[in-house]
Design an enzyme around this catalytic site. Sequence first.
Site, PDB file in Angstrom:
ATOM      1  N   CYS A 112      25.415  52.402  62.749  1.00  0.00           N
ATOM      2  CA  CYS A 112      25.525  53.235  63.945  1.00  0.00           C
ATOM      3  C   CYS A 112      26.687  52.778  64.825  1.00  0.00           C
ATOM      4  CB  CYS A 112      24.202  53.267  64.701  1.00  0.00           C
ATOM      5  SG  CYS A 112      24.087  54.629  65.891  1.00  0.00           S
ATOM      6  N   HIS A 220      20.254  54.992  60.399  1.00  0.00           N
ATOM      7  CA  HIS A 220      19.564  53.717  60.605  1.00  0.00           C
ATOM      8  C   HIS A 220      18.694  53.367  59.399  1.00  0.00           C
ATOM      9  CE1 HIS A 220      20.567  52.938  64.871  1.00  0.00           C
ATOM     10  NE2 HIS A 220      20.759  54.254  64.880  1.00  0.00           N
ATOM     11  N   GLU A 222      17.557  50.560  58.672  1.00  0.00           N
ATOM     12  CA  GLU A 222      16.605  49.494  59.002  1.00  0.00           C
ATOM     13  C   GLU A 222      15.233  50.061  59.383  1.00  0.00           C
ATOM     14  OE1 GLU A 222      18.051  50.733  63.032  1.00  0.00           O
ATOM     15  OE2 GLU A 222      18.918  50.543  61.020  1.00  0.00           O
TER      16      GLU A 222
END
Length: 243
Positions: A112, A220, A222
Amino acid sequence: MARPVVGLICDRRRIDDEDVHLVLEQYITTVRDGAGALPLLIPVLDTPLDADDIFASVDGLLFTGSPSNVEPLHYGGPPAREPKNEDKYRDRLTLNLIRAAIEAMVPSFCICRGLQELNVALGGTLYQQVQEVPGRMDHREDPKMPEEVQWGPSHDVTVTKGGMLDGLLETKTFAVNSLHGQGIDRLAPPLREEAHAPDGQIEAVSLKNPQGFLLAVQWHPEWRWAEDAVSRKLWQHFAETLR
């Protein structure tokens, strides 16, 4: 065998009249569990830490996402509408650290804001308001929606032929989340597109002439990485490179 060490770049925020250096827990736990590495938080001080000192302590770097934006002065853009969303201390560290990491071939994963930092560090520019660019859709999350919706799948991305992701992933189109207002405008010359959204917005990049591991994604991976096949593959590949 000792775990490899990954340095996670902090944000710097003012909380209760104190400067705080922080990283969201989901980055920390994903480095630990998804990449099998020891997370080490890298603060962003008034005088940035020396790159060589950082490299002496880590095997790789994670340039995390953040609510803050890169200061436009670094890419010749107009002044930001909301300067309070900038993090000049992080910029002072990351833009130089990215270039040094490439030179030293330190494996780096950029997420990001990290993707935007990479593009700026290597000479690219950013859209400050992607949703206002003709032909582009709104890539921001809706803060009024539940967290599951904000971080859930938002749109597809399509992998570009011949790149790192093309060789790494079996699926060439997959859904990602989308929580960004800024994005790549002019791609930095050393970078190549790895994937794009349906509106043409660049969603992933890597070096044209790769040395080691350098991958940047606008989404994202994660977020609930273990539940998503593409995210698992990205973190696994990062882990293999660290070792």
